[in-house]
Design an enzyme around this catalytic site. Structure first.
Site, PDB file in Angstrom:
ATOM      1  N   ASP A 229       0.820  -1.225   0.000  1.00 18.53           N
ATOM      2  CA  ASP A 229       0.000   0.000   0.000  1.00 18.53           C
ATOM      3  C   ASP A 229       0.849   1.268   0.000  1.00 18.53           C
ATOM      4  OD1 ASP A 229      -2.146  -1.665   0.161  1.00 18.53           O
ATOM      5  OD2 ASP A 229      -2.456  -1.386   2.314  1.00 18.53           O
TER       6      ASP A 229
HETATM    7  P1  NAP Z   1       0.982  -4.045   3.184  1.00 24.50           P
HETATM    8  O1  NAP Z   1       0.207  -3.122   2.332  1.00 24.50           O
HETATM    9  O2  NAP Z   1       0.305  -4.759   4.276  1.00 24.50           O
HETATM   10  O3  NAP Z   1       1.644  -5.130   2.208  1.00 24.50           O
HETATM   11  C1  NAP Z   1       2.556  -6.045   2.667  1.00 24.50           C
HETATM   12  C2  NAP Z   1       2.940  -6.953   1.530  1.00 24.50           C
HETATM   13  O4  NAP Z   1       3.930  -7.839   2.012  1.00 24.50           O
HETATM   14  C3  NAP Z   1       1.783  -7.801   1.032  1.00 24.50           C
HETATM   15  O5  NAP Z   1       1.421  -7.401  -0.255  1.00 24.50           O
HETATM   16  C4  NAP Z   1       2.300  -9.239   1.079  1.00 24.50           C
HETATM   17  O6  NAP Z   1       2.102  -9.843  -0.200  1.00 24.50           O
HETATM   18  C5  NAP Z   1       3.791  -9.068   1.354  1.00 24.50           C
HETATM   19  N1  NAP Z   1       4.311 -10.094   2.235  1.00 24.50           N
HETATM   20  C6  NAP Z   1       3.754 -10.606   3.350  1.00 24.50           C
HETATM   21  N2  NAP Z   1       4.547 -11.559   3.867  1.00 24.50           N
HETATM   22  C7  NAP Z   1       5.629 -11.634   3.075  1.00 24.50           C
HETATM   23  C8  NAP Z   1       6.802 -12.436   3.078  1.00 24.50           C
HETATM   24  N3  NAP Z   1       7.033 -13.358   4.016  1.00 24.50           N
HETATM   25  N4  NAP Z   1       7.708 -12.248   2.099  1.00 24.50           N
HETATM   26  C9  NAP Z   1       7.491 -11.340   1.125  1.00 24.50           C
HETATM   27  N5  NAP Z   1       6.402 -10.558   1.063  1.00 24.50           N
HETATM   28  C10 NAP Z   1       5.481 -10.708   2.034  1.00 24.50           C
HETATM   29  O7  NAP Z   1       2.264  -3.367   3.831  1.00 24.50           O
HETATM   30  P2  NAP Z   1       2.877  -1.897   3.759  1.00 24.50           P
HETATM   31  O8  NAP Z   1       3.124  -1.491   2.353  1.00 24.50           O
HETATM   32  O9  NAP Z   1       4.007  -1.909   4.728  1.00 24.50           O
HETATM   33  O10 NAP Z   1       1.743  -0.968   4.268  1.00 24.50           O
HETATM   34  C11 NAP Z   1       1.335  -0.966   5.618  1.00 24.50           C
HETATM   35  C12 NAP Z   1      -0.156  -0.864   5.672  1.00 24.50           C
HETATM   36  O11 NAP Z   1      -0.562  -1.020   7.035  1.00 24.50           O
HETATM   37  C13 NAP Z   1      -0.640   0.489   5.195  1.00 24.50           C
HETATM   38  O12 NAP Z   1      -1.812   0.362   4.434  1.00 24.50           O
HETATM   39  C14 NAP Z   1      -0.920   1.214   6.497  1.00 24.50           C
HETATM   40  O13 NAP Z   1      -1.912   2.205   6.373  1.00 24.50           O
HETATM   41  C15 NAP Z   1      -1.378   0.079   7.394  1.00 24.50           C
HETATM   42  N6  NAP Z   1      -1.231   0.421   8.816  1.00 24.50           N
HETATM   43  C16 NAP Z   1      -0.025   0.665   9.316  1.00 24.50           C
HETATM   44  C17 NAP Z   1       0.105   1.081  10.629  1.00 24.50           C
HETATM   45  C18 NAP Z   1       1.443   1.439  11.206  1.00 24.50           C
HETATM   46  O14 NAP Z   1       1.468   2.059  12.256  1.00 24.50           O
HETATM   47  N7  NAP Z   1       2.539   1.071  10.569  1.00 24.50           N
HETATM   48  C19 NAP Z   1      -1.009   1.192  11.433  1.00 24.50           C
HETATM   49  C20 NAP Z   1      -2.257   0.888  10.884  1.00 24.50           C
HETATM   50  C21 NAP Z   1      -2.340   0.502   9.572  1.00 24.50           C
HETATM   51  P3  NAP Z   1       2.051 -11.448  -0.330  1.00 24.50           P
HETATM   52  O15 NAP Z   1       0.992 -11.916   0.585  1.00 24.50           O
HETATM   53  O16 NAP Z   1       1.765 -11.675  -1.766  1.00 24.50           O
HETATM   54  O17 NAP Z   1       3.412 -11.936   0.049  1.00 24.50           O
END
Ligand code: NAP
Length: 471
Positions: A394
């Site tokens: 994301d």
């Molecule tokens: P994300 O959108 O959750 O995407 C993570 C990606 O990692 C997934 O597409 C997944 O695809 C891949 N993945 C998972 N396990 C894996 C593995 N073992 N090896 C390789 N790839 C793997 O993560 P993000 O881009 O870090 O974004 C964070 C999201 O969390 C944001 O939308 C944010 O708003 C939300 N959020 C964050 C917080 C915070 O404080 N950080 C709080 C609330 C919400 P596959 O399944 O295909 O592998």
């Protein structure tokens, strides 16, 4: 004399808590933050324990401390990816403690200490139990969703008139609370008190049901502030100034953290609490062809990385899940050896808690100076030869910039799509946290490396170290 020492100790403990929060805000001083928080809590416990009113229950206090250790030590050893649910469990215990203290205090008043009942203290005790018990069940639900417990649905659970019935429940609780404040000692008071407790426990569950597992970190932070406010109310009930100041610090910091997270996701509180975010969207419409990804081999990626001048690594939740940070460090070393500039682009909400990526990369001893905040790195992205996206989704989705119908529209992103070449590591074609497809993966300049991040990084390092030794 002992009273004066206690009050002085409370001031020292409050100051230590404030320093703790201040030092926690920077990775360089974070350890001091932990030490001063521990010192503050130790002073608070000892100063309270030595008070003359506490004369008969020392054995119970020791049992409570031992129970705290028995639960706290295993909790302190959970992996970093489980810290959000661990934190939720702590809030659940905090909320339950506040609720139980409020309940015990009220029944003491009912049992004979009538002189302690004032309107103000009755209001405080109602606020304490409502917030305490709803934090308890709400935090348990949040921890369960994050832990992926089977019988707690991960996806938002919505039903018709959900918000209306939830608001109705709050109104009924408020009405009962008001009736109790006005008649604290009638025959039905104890029953009404217990009904308020039941409604608060129920409300905690209902509050969390419509929220998706992935929004939990923000909600946990909101529950943190509820637990803090409940401690403030407990301070008024028990006439303890330290509980008031510590609870206020806890409540305010939880609120500020939630606001920071909401801002970084360009979402409002209302949207987090009632938005039912994270429901999987239909990405492929009927009759529509499945879009094709281009893949690259570790060998091919290693070759292109070797010829780059600026590589920007964009880590995300997937790096945390696979614990790939040490392999990432090895890749960083291999690239630096070749004189390539390597930067890490840090999105404020990458992963599942604020500072998630910073902590993981620090664990792998990657220099802080190469960790660049989103706003700063974005101006360098057009000059970047290779953007290496490791388990981020994301936070690099360009739809956030232009697609008004996207649930992440308006969320600031790292401009990976502006780099000359993009390599993205993930295991499958599944979406990320927001449940939506990512345009970045279909660009002409993007190649996918499908696989577990740690394994793929290991292959890349092997390719580069092999190439290095044959030079
Ligand atoms: P994300 O959108 O959750 O995407 C993570 C990606 O990692 C997934 O597409 C997944 O695809 C891949 N993945 C998972 N396990 C894996 C593995 N073992 N090896 C390789 N790839 C793997 O993560 P993000 O881009 O870090 O974004 C964070 C999201 O969390 C944001 O939308 C944010 O708003 C939300 N959020 C964050 C917080 C915070 O404080 N950080 C709080 C609330 C919400 P596959 O399944 O295909 O592998």
């Amino acid at each position: 004399m002992i009273y004066a020492i206690t009050q002085l100790s409370y001031i020292v403990a409050t100051a230590l808590f404030i320093f703790s929060l201040h030092w926690m805000s920077d990775p360089k001083t974070a350890r001091w933050g932990v030490y001063s928080g521990v010192a503050g809590m130790l002073i608070a416990i000892v100063a309270t324990w030595v008070q003359p009113e506490i004369i008969i229950h020392h054995g119970w206090i020791i049992v409570a401390i031992a129970a705290g250790f028995a639960v706290g030590i295993p909790l302190s050893q959970v992996p970093l990816t489980a810290v959000p649910q661990r934190t939720a469990l702590s809030h659940a215990f905090g909320g339950l403690a506040a609720g139980l203290v409020g309940t015990a205090e009220y029944f003491l008043w009912l049992g004979g200490e009538h002189e302690n009942i004032t309107t103000f203290r009755m209001i405080a005790v109602i606020v304490e139990i409502v917030l305490g018990y709803l934090t308890f069940t709400g935090s348990l639900m949040a921890a369960g969703k994050l832990q992926g417990i089977k019988w707690i649905p991960q996806r938002p659970v919505t039903y018709s008139l959900q918000n209306v019935s939830n608001i109705g429940l709050i109104v009924v609780t408020l009405v009962l609370g008001t009736a109790l404040v006005m008649n604290p000692l009638t025959g039905w008071s104890a029953t009404v008190f217990m009904v308020i407790i039941g409604l608060s426990l129920l409300f905690g569950v209902l509050l969390i049901l419509p929220i998706g597992g992935a929004d939990m970190p923000t909600v946990i932070s909101i529950l943190n502030s509820y637990a803090g406010l409940s401690a403030v109310a407990m301070g008024f009930v028990l006439n303890n100034k330290l509980l008031i100041t510590a609870g206020a610090l806890d409540g305010a910091s939880g609120l500020i953290l939630s606001i920071i997270m909401c801002k970084a996701m360009n979402r409002s509180f209302v949207n987090v609490l009632f938005g039912a975010f994270g429901q999987v969207q239909e990405t492929k419409k009927e009759g529509e062809e499945e879009r094709v990804y281009k893949s690259e081999t570790p060998e091919g990626v290693a070759h292109i990385l070797e010829h780059a001048s600026l590589v920007v690594i964009i880590p995300g939740y997937g790096m945390a899940v696979s614990q790939a940070q040490h392999k990432v460090r090895e890749l960083y070393d291999q690239l630096k050896k070749r004189g390539i500039t390597v930067k890490f682009a840090i999105h404020p909400v990458a992963g599942r808690m604020p500072g998630h990526m910073n902590v993981l990369l620090a664990e792998a001893n990657i220099p802080y100076t190469d960790l660049v905040e989103m706003d700063e790195i974005n101006s360098d992205m057009p000059q970047c030869d290779v953007a290496l996206v490791i388990g981020a989704n994301d936070v690099v989705n360009p739809a956030a910039r232009y697609d008004k119908s996207s649930p992440i529209y308006g969320m600031p992103i790292i401009d990976a799509d502006k780099a000359k070449t993009v390599f993205a590591i993930k295991r499958s074609k599944n979406p990320g946290f927001a449940g939506i497809e990512n345009e970045l993966y279909f660009l002409d300049k993007t190649w996918m490396l499908f696989g577990d991040a740690k394994a793929v990084m290991g292959d890349l390092v092997k390719q580069l170290s092999g190439a290095n030794s044959s030079h």
